[in-house]
Design a protein around this motif. Sequence first.
Motif, mmCIF file in Angstrom:
data_model
loop_
_atom_site.group_PDB
_atom_site.id
_atom_site.type_symbol
_atom_site.label_atom_id
_atom_site.label_comp_id
_atom_site.label_asym_id
_atom_site.label_seq_id
_atom_site.Cartn_x
_atom_site.Cartn_y
_atom_site.Cartn_z
ATOM 1 N N GLY A 344 80.645 18.634 32.422
ATOM 2 C CA GLY A 344 82.013 19.066 32.191
ATOM 3 C C GLY A 344 82.193 19.548 30.767
ATOM 4 N N SER A 345 83.398 20.010 30.464
ATOM 5 C CA SER A 345 83.675 20.512 29.115
ATOM 6 C C SER A 345 84.641 19.583 28.397
ATOM 7 C CB SER A 345 84.248 21.931 29.167
ATOM 8 O OG SER A 345 85.520 21.954 29.785
ATOM 9 N N TRP A 346 84.471 19.515 27.086
ATOM 10 C CA TRP A 346 85.410 18.769 26.263
ATOM 11 C C TRP A 346 86.715 19.539 26.132
ATOM 12 C CZ3 TRP A 346 80.258 17.936 24.324
ATOM 13 C CH2 TRP A 346 79.884 16.581 24.272
ATOM 14 N N TYR A 347 87.762 18.806 25.835
ATOM 15 C CA TYR A 347 89.047 19.444 25.567
ATOM 16 C C TYR A 347 89.360 19.398 24.076
ATOM 17 C CZ TYR A 347 93.934 20.770 25.901
ATOM 18 O OH TYR A 347 95.130 21.421 25.752
ATOM 19 N N ARG A 348 89.488 18.183 23.543
ATOM 20 C CA ARG A 348 89.789 18.058 22.126
ATOM 21 C C ARG A 348 88.711 17.290 21.374
ATOM 22 N NH1 ARG A 348 95.270 18.969 21.593
ATOM 23 N NH2 ARG A 348 95.838 17.469 23.205
ATOM 24 N N GLY A 349 87.984 16.429 22.084
ATOM 25 C CA GLY A 349 87.006 15.576 21.424
ATOM 26 C C GLY A 349 85.921 16.348 20.695
ATOM 27 N N ARG A 350 85.411 17.399 21.339
ATOM 28 C CA ARG A 350 84.403 18.265 20.735
ATOM 29 C C ARG A 350 84.597 19.662 21.289
ATOM 30 N NH1 ARG A 350 78.620 15.065 20.982
ATOM 31 N NH2 ARG A 350 79.400 12.970 20.556
ATOM 32 N N LYS A 351 83.638 20.538 21.025
ATOM 33 C CA LYS A 351 83.678 21.885 21.570
ATOM 34 C C LYS A 351 82.531 22.053 22.559
ATOM 35 C CE LYS A 351 85.812 24.112 17.553
ATOM 36 N NZ LYS A 351 85.673 25.170 16.523
ATOM 37 N N GLY A 352 82.793 22.794 23.634
ATOM 38 C CA GLY A 352 81.721 23.165 24.534
ATOM 39 C C GLY A 352 81.569 22.263 25.738
ATOM 40 N N TRP A 353 80.332 22.221 26.250
ATOM 41 C CA TRP A 353 80.003 21.568 27.512
ATOM 42 C C TRP A 353 78.991 20.460 27.289
ATOM 43 C CZ3 TRP A 353 81.850 22.951 32.458
ATOM 44 C CH2 TRP A 353 82.801 23.982 32.435
ATOM 45 N N ALA A 354 79.027 19.458 28.177
ATOM 46 C CA ALA A 354 78.153 18.305 28.021
ATOM 47 C C ALA A 354 77.538 17.900 29.347
ATOM 48 C CB ALA A 354 78.927 17.127 27.436
ATOM 49 N N CYS A 355 76.371 17.305 29.246
ATOM 50 C CA CYS A 355 75.710 16.632 30.359
ATOM 51 C C CYS A 355 75.668 15.149 30.018
ATOM 52 C CB CYS A 355 74.300 17.179 30.546
ATOM 53 S SG CYS A 355 73.268 16.197 31.674
ATOM 54 N N LEU A 356 76.266 14.324 30.879
ATOM 55 C CA LEU A 356 76.320 12.885 30.654
ATOM 56 C C LEU A 356 75.424 12.151 31.642
ATOM 57 C CD1 LEU A 356 78.890 13.790 29.096
ATOM 58 C CD2 LEU A 356 80.028 11.749 29.993
ATOM 59 N N ASP A 357 74.887 11.039 31.207
ATOM 60 C CA ASP A 357 74.217 10.109 32.103
ATOM 61 C C ASP A 357 75.306 9.387 32.889
ATOM 62 O OD1 ASP A 357 73.058 7.754 33.228
ATOM 63 O OD2 ASP A 357 71.447 7.813 31.754
ATOM 64 N N ALA A 358 75.330 9.576 34.204
ATOM 65 C CA ALA A 358 76.409 9.009 35.007
ATOM 66 C C ALA A 358 76.333 7.490 35.098
ATOM 67 C CB ALA A 358 76.396 9.618 36.412
ATOM 68 N N ASN A 359 75.198 6.905 34.741
ATOM 69 C CA ASN A 359 75.068 5.452 34.781
ATOM 70 C C ASN A 359 75.557 4.773 33.511
ATOM 71 O OD1 ASN A 359 73.737 5.071 37.407
ATOM 72 N ND2 ASN A 359 72.074 6.237 36.479
ATOM 73 N N THR A 360 75.525 5.500 32.392
ATOM 74 C CA THR A 360 75.875 4.887 31.112
ATOM 75 C C THR A 360 77.003 5.600 30.376
ATOM 76 O OG1 THR A 360 74.304 6.227 29.837
ATOM 77 C CG2 THR A 360 73.469 4.178 30.841
ATOM 78 N N GLY A 361 77.265 6.858 30.711
ATOM 79 C CA GLY A 361 78.255 7.640 29.990
ATOM 80 C C GLY A 361 77.730 8.284 28.727
ATOM 81 N N GLU A 362 76.462 8.036 28.392
ATOM 82 C CA GLU A 362 75.894 8.623 27.184
ATOM 83 C C GLU A 362 75.713 10.131 27.342
ATOM 84 O OE1 GLU A 362 75.170 7.207 24.159
ATOM 85 O OE2 GLU A 362 76.364 5.598 25.042
ATOM 86 N N VAL A 363 75.945 10.861 26.248
ATOM 87 C CA VAL A 363 75.738 12.306 26.251
ATOM 88 C C VAL A 363 74.239 12.570 26.147
ATOM 89 C CG1 VAL A 363 76.201 14.476 25.068
ATOM 90 C CG2 VAL A 363 77.984 12.718 25.196
ATOM 91 N N ILE A 364 73.671 13.212 27.175
ATOM 92 C CA ILE A 364 72.247 13.543 27.174
ATOM 93 C C ILE A 364 72.005 14.797 26.351
ATOM 94 C CG2 ILE A 364 70.259 14.131 28.619
ATOM 95 C CD1 ILE A 364 71.600 12.562 30.893
ATOM 96 N N TYR A 365 72.845 15.814 26.579
ATOM 97 C CA TYR A 365 72.788 17.020 25.758
ATOM 98 C C TYR A 365 74.104 17.765 25.874
ATOM 99 C CZ TYR A 365 71.277 19.139 30.249
ATOM 100 O OH TYR A 365 71.169 19.535 31.559
ATOM 101 N N GLN A 366 74.256 18.783 25.028
ATOM 102 C CA GLN A 366 75.505 19.533 24.988
ATOM 103 C C GLN A 366 75.236 20.930 24.443
ATOM 104 O OE1 GLN A 366 78.144 17.677 22.169
ATOM 105 N NE2 GLN A 366 76.504 17.311 20.736
ATOM 106 N N THR A 367 76.222 21.808 24.614
ATOM 107 C CA THR A 367 76.159 23.137 24.012
ATOM 108 C C THR A 367 77.550 23.539 23.562
ATOM 109 O OG1 THR A 367 75.590 25.471 24.338
ATOM 110 C CG2 THR A 367 76.490 24.323 26.229
ATOM 111 N N SER A 368 77.615 24.216 22.430
ATOM 112 C CA SER A 368 78.885 24.766 21.948
ATOM 113 C C SER A 368 78.902 26.285 22.093
ATOM 114 C CB SER A 368 79.110 24.376 20.483
ATOM 115 O OG SER A 368 78.040 24.835 19.672
ATOM 116 N N GLU A 369 77.907 26.834 22.810
ATOM 117 C CA GLU A 369 77.851 28.287 23.012
ATOM 118 C C GLU A 369 78.956 28.791 23.931
ATOM 119 O OE1 GLU A 369 74.391 30.950 23.454
ATOM 120 O OE2 GLU A 369 73.228 29.091 23.423
#
Length: 444
Positions: A344-369
């Motif tokens: 999904g994409s951030w709204y205000r927290g950061r810029k761009g899109w993220a891939c999260l680990d659905a078991n932990t909520g940790e951000v695996i990777y992201q892009t601001s492109e």
Amino acid sequence: MRAKAMPVFMLIAWAAIFAGSAESQQTAPPTHFARLIPSPEPGWPQWRGPRRDGISTETNLLSTWPEGGPHLLWKAEGLGYGYAAPIIVRDRIFLAGDAGPDLVVHALDLEGKAVWKATNGASWNGPYPGARAACAYADGSILHLNAHGRLACLDASTGRERWHVNILERFGGRNITWALSECLLVDGPRVMVTAGGERALMAALDLKNGRTLWTTPALLEAKMPGDSNPGEAATERAGYSSPVLFEMAGRRHLVNLSQTHGFGVDADTGKLLWSQPLPTRYKVLACTPAVYQDSVFLTGPDGRNIGLYRITAIGEDVSVAPRWPAKLDTCHGGVIVMGERLYGSWYRGRKGWACLDANTGEVIYQTSELTKGSALWADGRLYVLTEDGVMALVKPGPDAFEIVSRFPFAPKHKNDVWAHPVLLNGRLYLRQHQALFCYEVGKK
């Protein structure tokens, strides 16, 4: 890249929630995973597709696009102003737009030619004018909720109105700041709607005549800590979100977001199963809940307590407890759950899109492109439509997003390309206010 540390107040809030639920988490028996219940209708008959999860089962799609984008098959214009995504059933496309004083529901054929149009009350001329909600198709009918609470049932063949009700009037509700936006869910003979009134939080209406079949008792709104107006809580109103329907442990659940809560309802009786306060700064909860295993992901901008919640049923008692707090504050772009990852994409927290680990909520990777926006999943790729008008084909890898192709779909200066993309039978449908574009993305 790993996420930054959460603000102290968020950690304290989540620590309190976890402390209160620790005993129930330890003693509760394991539950069955949830199974989203699809619409029985063909095609893309409702908001975010057959299961309302933004996932298409289509294959044999183009793995890359030519420079400038895939082939444009046609463009339909004069559809009115708005953000409502189309739905598609057999040889018809249905979508809503505001034209002058009226909200107009349009039916098109698969070449974009007009078949019929019908009005559903008044247009919305408040903040961010335009039609909000997508239509839903069920058993030869089109269901639509306008921005003022007028819920209409139309004959899908002719556009003739079969019945209508105003849910705010019937259930004692008041409109919300940026107007009612719910995309209706039809469950067999019942039309589900979040009324947000003194007489009902949610209601089921008879598909044949609009008669009320059941109601869910009203809630009181949740307040943000430090609220400058700490007086008596008002009746909870509807939010901007749309519900999902799933079966788990022998019960059929409806889950949605109101102004300041996530909540679950028994789809057959209307009984309120659980509610979770999710207060936000502007009372905006607009992201359709996402289902993962035995849990639901509930998020929104500037939110308290947003995150993944496990649903536990012990006999007739159903409760929720947090699994992890959200680092992803998606607004209305929706999220995609695929395998053990959440996109999904951030709204205000950061810029761009993220891939999260659905078991932990940790951000695996992201892009601001790519800026924030909406997406669907098909054939192993994300179809990302950003709010500044870029359409991108994105391949999520183990460690990074690969932006395979992209093209400028709409002017960049408005930042209001909010209608979600739709994909069916090798065709990609994109809406920008008055116009609907149809692109060929299937392999020949």
